[in-house]
Design an enzyme around this catalytic site. Structure first.
Site, PDB file in Angstrom:
ATOM      1  N   GLU A 119     -21.132 -36.546   9.149  1.00 52.31           N
ATOM      2  CA  GLU A 119     -21.481 -37.860   8.598  1.00 52.31           C
ATOM      3  C   GLU A 119     -21.808 -38.918   9.645  1.00 52.31           C
ATOM      4  O   GLU A 119     -21.354 -40.055   9.538  1.00 52.31           O
ATOM      5  CB  GLU A 119     -20.313 -38.330   7.733  1.00 52.31           C
ATOM      6  CG  GLU A 119     -18.979 -38.605   8.481  1.00 52.31           C
ATOM      7  CD  GLU A 119     -18.056 -37.412   8.626  1.00 52.31           C
ATOM      8  OE1 GLU A 119     -18.548 -36.273   8.582  1.00 52.31           O
ATOM      9  OE2 GLU A 119     -16.834 -37.608   8.779  1.00 52.31           O
ATOM     10  N   HIS A 126     -21.829 -35.424  -0.186  1.00 49.88           N
ATOM     11  CA  HIS A 126     -20.576 -35.467   0.565  1.00 49.88           C
ATOM     12  C   HIS A 126     -20.724 -36.330   1.830  1.00 49.88           C
ATOM     13  O   HIS A 126     -19.940 -37.257   2.054  1.00 49.88           O
ATOM     14  CB  HIS A 126     -20.143 -34.043   0.923  1.00 49.88           C
ATOM     15  CG  HIS A 126     -18.898 -33.975   1.752  1.00 49.88           C
ATOM     16  ND1 HIS A 126     -17.659 -33.723   1.217  1.00 49.88           N
ATOM     17  CD2 HIS A 126     -18.694 -34.142   3.081  1.00 49.88           C
ATOM     18  CE1 HIS A 126     -16.758 -33.759   2.173  1.00 49.88           C
ATOM     19  NE2 HIS A 126     -17.356 -33.993   3.320  1.00 49.88           N
ATOM     20  N   GLU A 127     -21.722 -36.019   2.613  1.00 52.54           N
ATOM     21  CA  GLU A 127     -21.882 -36.759   3.881  1.00 52.54           C
ATOM     22  C   GLU A 127     -22.213 -38.225   3.610  1.00 52.54           C
ATOM     23  O   GLU A 127     -21.750 -39.119   4.326  1.00 52.54           O
ATOM     24  CB  GLU A 127     -22.938 -36.103   4.774  1.00 52.54           C
ATOM     25  CG  GLU A 127     -22.711 -34.619   5.086  1.00 52.54           C
ATOM     26  CD  GLU A 127     -21.301 -34.283   5.559  1.00 52.54           C
ATOM     27  OE1 GLU A 127     -20.608 -35.162   6.105  1.00 52.54           O
ATOM     28  OE2 GLU A 127     -20.872 -33.127   5.368  1.00 52.54           O
ATOM     29  N   HIS A 134     -19.167 -40.263   2.886  1.00 49.51           N
ATOM     30  CA  HIS A 134     -18.432 -40.659   4.095  1.00 49.51           C
ATOM     31  C   HIS A 134     -18.848 -42.050   4.602  1.00 49.51           C
ATOM     32  O   HIS A 134     -18.126 -42.654   5.401  1.00 49.51           O
ATOM     33  CB  HIS A 134     -18.660 -39.650   5.219  1.00 49.51           C
ATOM     34  CG  HIS A 134     -17.717 -38.480   5.223  1.00 49.51           C
ATOM     35  ND1 HIS A 134     -16.347 -38.623   5.252  1.00 49.51           N
ATOM     36  CD2 HIS A 134     -17.955 -37.135   5.229  1.00 49.51           C
ATOM     37  CE1 HIS A 134     -15.775 -37.415   5.275  1.00 49.51           C
ATOM     38  NE2 HIS A 134     -16.731 -36.496   5.260  1.00 49.51           N
ATOM     39  N   GLU A 167     -11.367 -36.929   4.273  1.00 51.41           N
ATOM     40  CA  GLU A 167     -12.014 -35.837   3.530  1.00 51.41           C
ATOM     41  C   GLU A 167     -11.609 -35.765   2.053  1.00 51.41           C
ATOM     42  O   GLU A 167     -12.420 -35.414   1.201  1.00 51.41           O
ATOM     43  CB  GLU A 167     -11.758 -34.490   4.224  1.00 51.41           C
ATOM     44  CG  GLU A 167     -12.363 -34.400   5.626  1.00 51.41           C
ATOM     45  CD  GLU A 167     -13.886 -34.540   5.672  1.00 51.41           C
ATOM     46  OE1 GLU A 167     -14.547 -34.438   4.622  1.00 51.41           O
ATOM     47  OE2 GLU A 167     -14.406 -34.778   6.788  1.00 51.41           O
ATOM     48  N   ASP A 202      -8.652 -29.914  15.749  1.00 52.10           N
ATOM     49  CA  ASP A 202      -9.597 -29.098  14.990  1.00 52.10           C
ATOM     50  C   ASP A 202      -8.901 -27.901  14.316  1.00 52.10           C
ATOM     51  O   ASP A 202      -9.314 -27.441  13.264  1.00 52.10           O
ATOM     52  CB  ASP A 202     -10.688 -28.607  15.944  1.00 52.10           C
ATOM     53  CG  ASP A 202     -11.869 -28.021  15.206  1.00 52.10           C
ATOM     54  OD1 ASP A 202     -12.391 -28.715  14.314  1.00 52.10           O
ATOM     55  OD2 ASP A 202     -12.243 -26.876  15.501  1.00 52.10           O
ATOM     56  N   TYR A 255      -9.347 -31.629   2.277  1.00 50.91           N
ATOM     57  CA  TYR A 255     -10.465 -31.784   1.344  1.00 50.91           C
ATOM     58  C   TYR A 255     -10.004 -31.627  -0.105  1.00 50.91           C
ATOM     59  O   TYR A 255     -10.181 -32.514  -0.933  1.00 50.91           O
ATOM     60  CB  TYR A 255     -11.525 -30.706   1.615  1.00 50.91           C
ATOM     61  CG  TYR A 255     -12.257 -30.851   2.923  1.00 50.91           C
ATOM     62  CD1 TYR A 255     -11.663 -30.497   4.129  1.00 50.91           C
ATOM     63  CD2 TYR A 255     -13.554 -31.329   2.961  1.00 50.91           C
ATOM     64  CE1 TYR A 255     -12.346 -30.619   5.326  1.00 50.91           C
ATOM     65  CE2 TYR A 255     -14.256 -31.450   4.163  1.00 50.91           C
ATOM     66  CZ  TYR A 255     -13.641 -31.093   5.338  1.00 50.91           C
ATOM     67  OH  TYR A 255     -14.315 -31.223   6.528  1.00 50.91           O
ATOM     68  N   ARG A 263     -22.898 -21.654  11.502  1.00 52.85           N
ATOM     69  CA  ARG A 263     -22.043 -22.502  10.656  1.00 52.85           C
ATOM     70  C   ARG A 263     -20.699 -21.817  10.461  1.00 52.85           C
ATOM     71  O   ARG A 263     -20.605 -20.737   9.879  1.00 52.85           O
ATOM     72  CB  ARG A 263     -22.736 -22.742   9.314  1.00 52.85           C
ATOM     73  CG  ARG A 263     -22.010 -23.700   8.426  1.00 52.85           C
ATOM     74  CD  ARG A 263     -22.838 -23.974   7.194  1.00 52.85           C
ATOM     75  NE  ARG A 263     -22.077 -24.734   6.226  1.00 52.85           N
ATOM     76  CZ  ARG A 263     -22.460 -24.956   4.978  1.00 52.85           C
ATOM     77  NH1 ARG A 263     -23.618 -24.463   4.554  1.00 52.85           N
ATOM     78  NH2 ARG A 263     -21.713 -25.656   4.155  1.00 52.85           N
ATOM     79  N   LYS A 273     -18.143 -22.154   8.640  1.00 62.02           N
ATOM     80  CA  LYS A 273     -17.682 -21.808   7.298  1.00 62.02           C
ATOM     81  C   LYS A 273     -18.199 -20.428   6.858  1.00 62.02           C
ATOM     82  O   LYS A 273     -17.559 -19.736   6.062  1.00 62.02           O
ATOM     83  CB  LYS A 273     -18.183 -22.887   6.343  1.00 62.02           C
ATOM     84  CG  LYS A 273     -17.766 -22.685   4.927  1.00 62.02           C
ATOM     85  CD  LYS A 273     -18.379 -23.721   4.010  1.00 62.02           C
ATOM     86  CE  LYS A 273     -18.985 -22.978   2.834  1.00 62.02           C
ATOM     87  NZ  LYS A 273     -19.632 -23.846   1.864  1.00 62.02           N
TER      88      LYS A 273
HETATM   89  N1  BES Z   1     -16.657 -34.405   8.815  1.00 60.82           N
HETATM   90  C1  BES Z   1     -16.861 -33.110   8.291  1.00 60.82           C
HETATM   91  C2  BES Z   1     -17.139 -32.078   9.347  1.00 60.82           C
HETATM   92  C3  BES Z   1     -16.020 -31.905  10.355  1.00 60.82           C
HETATM   93  C4  BES Z   1     -14.721 -31.770   9.950  1.00 60.82           C
HETATM   94  C5  BES Z   1     -16.302 -31.842  11.706  1.00 60.82           C
HETATM   95  C6  BES Z   1     -13.708 -31.607  10.884  1.00 60.82           C
HETATM   96  C7  BES Z   1     -15.305 -31.691  12.635  1.00 60.82           C
HETATM   97  C8  BES Z   1     -13.995 -31.571  12.224  1.00 60.82           C
HETATM   98  C9  BES Z   1     -17.986 -33.100   7.257  1.00 60.82           C
HETATM   99  O1  BES Z   1     -18.059 -34.237   6.481  1.00 60.82           O
HETATM  100  C10 BES Z   1     -17.710 -31.964   6.302  1.00 60.82           C
HETATM  101  O2  BES Z   1     -16.711 -32.011   5.659  1.00 60.82           O
HETATM  102  N2  BES Z   1     -18.601 -30.989   6.234  1.00 60.82           N
HETATM  103  C11 BES Z   1     -18.485 -29.852   5.345  1.00 60.82           C
HETATM  104  C12 BES Z   1     -19.360 -30.025   4.146  1.00 60.82           C
HETATM  105  C13 BES Z   1     -18.743 -30.415   2.897  1.00 60.82           C
HETATM  106  C14 BES Z   1     -19.704 -30.364   1.729  1.00 60.82           C
HETATM  107  C15 BES Z   1     -17.392 -29.946   2.557  1.00 60.82           C
HETATM  108  C16 BES Z   1     -18.964 -28.625   6.068  1.00 60.82           C
HETATM  109  O3  BES Z   1     -19.400 -28.747   7.195  1.00 60.82           O
HETATM  110  O4  BES Z   1     -18.948 -27.543   5.511  1.00 60.82           O
HETATM  111 ZN    ZN Z   2     -16.469 -34.394   5.087  1.00 61.05          ZN
END
Ligand code: BES
Ligand code: ZN
Length: 633
Positions: free
Chosen positions: A294, A318-319, A322, A341, A400, A408, A578, A580
């Site tokens: 964000e 989502h972003e 923020h 979050e 982290d 979340y 990515r 995730k």
């Molecule tokens: N701010 C986060 C990304 C983040 C979290 C970076 C913790 C570093 C440490 C961002 O807003 C986020 O939550 N991104 C998610 C997407 C979302 C739709 C849940 C992601 O990257 O998957």
């Molecule tokens: Zn986020």
């Protein structure tokens, strides 16, 4: 600075206010807890902001794409009550520190720790501005330098930064704490064939000399400073929103994100005016380690949400959310991450509901709850079972590592529970006032709880076990249960297939990506080669252009040893960074003997393509040693 120990002072205060008794201890009044003039202790920064703090930064840097190094100066306006200021650095070479007239200032770099190295600068009386000349080190954690082959257009190099949580200090010497806000300007020099953009006012066209200037006029914390450099083009969506991307992607991106302006309008209708001017999105190369980040005025996004059917754009919601939860009211420390979050997932759901309806938002919630349940199970069995609390204690750890789905999804569930207790109207008014009252300030969990009690719970006579939600592990029993009729229909089709109905005859017409994701995630634990073949033949999962569907399918391929998917798996893990997606796929590979070998072989090749945050996670997951020899088959 000795602020609150978790639950110490606040527990007493909430009790006091709940009984209607005036708190008499001056340190313990509602006003004193909500006083944001004093900085809260952040164990993830060396800065001592109650002694000396930065209020503005002027950055002047040159980006050397060939040497993969940033060099330049960061000048700061300072407010100090002591004769020293402490900045955070990590891997930086400090060339000089001077005052505004160019006189050298005495400075020293502390020992290297988890937090990097503290840069201590002496401040002779009257010095209110310092300038640090520096260059970045090899493997600076925030930076990912891409060679042309790693970009989509494959013609030019690319650089992007990722600041959250404590990585900005690896490319700028700065007070890198979410509780410290400052405005900034930047002058960035890049090769003339490239363009630079930041989390600030941005160019829409290439400059002739490769020099770009930026302003961020609202005070932001260091983790929200961001830079991207590449062969970028801009395309506007409407008068307030637009996209940046590599030339070859920008049209596709503009089409995918066509609803961004509507999302922005829906967000404003819910929680008040957008305070940042423009809202643009930059689509980065596929190694970007997150779905989205964000960065103010300019969300950084993964190209894996360009599905071609706008099915994954809730990430933009989502972003965008923020811009209120996180960027306007910011978690004071990473222990309060759920305030960023949890609110954002809640808000994302409300934007999605406003644009696409309750059914859509219901599916999002259900997917989130499934993720949460998986995370809860994992955390309960981990070294840190306390990480399933909303209020974290990450002292001594890389923040982290503790920033999980708990913040979340448990966070959002808590807010949905609050909504259900007082009704939407009152809850929305509360949230809107919260963003206004604390705009451009930091928020601790303690402060939030006091404000919540004062403004929402006490006036509405709501009794809740707040302690179980905030300082308890697991998901409390009063968590609202998401319901999705559409997913119930998906479940019925899956059950029919498991009972023997041919896949081709299932009613899957008009299924959205969310329905396919739900279908794939809930397939039986074990499937026969015939079943896997039948699914793939019927629905072409291996060829899916939707990264969510593809990755869910590839996970099934691994679990069921369906080697037909492995070429695609190899290709996916070698291009997409990515985290995730990487974590479940490498975890699944780790689960079988053959997979273990495959994981090592793929990772050996793919690792240089990943950003440091993904490398850090996957190294640990695969127990990777730096000098790992190539695996022979
Ligand atoms: N701010 C986060 C990304 C983040 C979290 C970076 C913790 C570093 C440490 C961002 O807003 C986020 O939550 N991104 C998610 C997407 C979302 C739709 C849940 C992601 O990257 O998957
Ligand atoms: Zn986020």
């Amino acid at each position: 600075m000795a602020f609150l120990s978790p639950m110490g002072r606040i527990g007493a205060l909430v009790l006091l206010t709940a009984c209607g008794t005036e708190a008499t201890d001056p340190d313990n009044t509602i006003e004193s807890v909500l006083d944001t003039t004093k900085y809260v202790m952040d164990t993830h920064s060396n800065a001592l902001p109650n002694e000396a703090v930065i209020t503005h930064m002027d950055l002047d840097i040159t980006v050397d794409m060939l040497a993969q190094q940033i060099h330049g100066t960061a000048a700061f306006d300072i407010q100090a009550t002591t004769k020293q200021i402490v900045l955070d650095t990590d891997g930086l070479t400090i060339i000089s520190v001077t005052d505004s007239t160019g006189n050298a200032l005495v400075h020293s770099l502390g020992d290297s720790t988890l937090l990097g190295r503290a840069l201590k600068v002496d401040l002779p009386i009257g010095i209110e501005r310092i300038k640090v000349e520096y260059s970045t080190g090899k493997n600076a954690k925030a930076l990912q330098w891409l060679v042309p082959q790693q970009t989509m257009d494959k013609e030019h190099p690319f650089l992007f930064t990722q600041g959250q949580a404590i990585l900005t200090r690896s490319w700028i010497p700065v007070q890198d704490s979410p509780g410290i806000r400052f405005t900034y300007s930047a002058k960035v020099k890049v090769p003339t064939e490239l363009m630079a953009v930041m989390s600030a006012s941005n160019p829409q066209k290439r400059s002739n000399d490769g020099v770009y200037t930026f302003q961020m006029e609202e005070p932001i914390p260091a983790y929200l400073i961001a830079l991207a450099v590449g062969d970028l083009a801009f395309k506007s969506i409407d008068d307030r929103t637009g996209v940046y991307a590599e030339r070859g992607v920008v049209d596709k991106a503009a089409w995918e994100f066509a609803d961004t302006g509507k999302m922005l309008a829906a967000a404003e209708a819910l929680y008040g005016p957008y305070r940042w001017g423009r809202y643009d999105v930059i689509v980065l190369p596929p190694s970007f380690p997150f779905g989205g980040m964000e960065n103010p005025r300019l969300t950084f996004a993964t190209p894996t949400i360009l599905a071609g059917d706008r099915s994954l754009t809730s990430l933009v919601a989502h972003e965008l959310a923020h811009s209120w939860s996180g960027n306007l009211v910011t978690n004071a420390t990473w222990n309060d991450f759920w305030l960023n979050e949890g609110f954002t997932v809640y808000f994302e759901g409300r934007i999605s509901e406003a644009l696409y309806g309750k059914e859509y938002a219901g599916m999002l919630q259900q997917l989130g709850r499934d993720d949460l349940n998986a995370t809860l199970k994992q955390i309960a069995e981990s070294k840190h079972p306390e990480d399933s609390k909303l209020r974290l204690d990450l002292e001594g750890r890389d923040p982290d590592d503790g920033m999980t789905d708990i913040a979340y999804e448990k966070g959002a569930a808590f807010l949905r529970l609050l909504e259900s207790k007082v009704g939407r109207k009152k809850f929305d008014a509360f949230v809107r006032d919260y963003f206004d009252r604390f705009a451009f300030q930091s928020m601790t969990t303690d402060m939030f709880l006091v404000y919540l009690d004062k403004e929402l719970l006490a006036p509405n006579n709501v009794k809740l076990n707040i302690n179980a939600w905030v300082d308890g592990v697991g998901l409390p029993p009063d968590a609202p249960v998401p319901v999705s009729d559409l997913f119930a229909k998906v479940d019925a089709q899956r059950t029919a297939w498991v009972a023997g109905k041919p896949a081709k005859e299932l009613q899957t017409k008009n299924w959205s990506a969310f329905e396919w994701m739900h279908f794939l995630r809930h397939l039986p634990k074990e499937m026969s080669p015939q079943q896997m073949n039948e699914l793939d033949k019927s629905f072409s999962f291996t060829r899916s252009g939707n990264a969510e569907i593809l990755s869910a399918w590839l996970e099934q391929c691994i679990r069921n040893n369906h080697s037909e998917g492995y070429v695609r798996l190899d290709q996916f893990l070698n291009t997409v960074g990515r985290r995730k997606f990487l974590v479940p796929l490498y975890t699944a590979l780790k689960g079988t003997d053959k997979g273990k070998i495959l994981a090592q072989a793929i990772y050996l090749e793919a690792r240089p393509n990943y950003h440091s945050v993904s490398v850090h996670t996957i190294d640990e997951l695969l127990d990777w040693k730096n000098d790992q020899p190539p695996v022979n088959f």
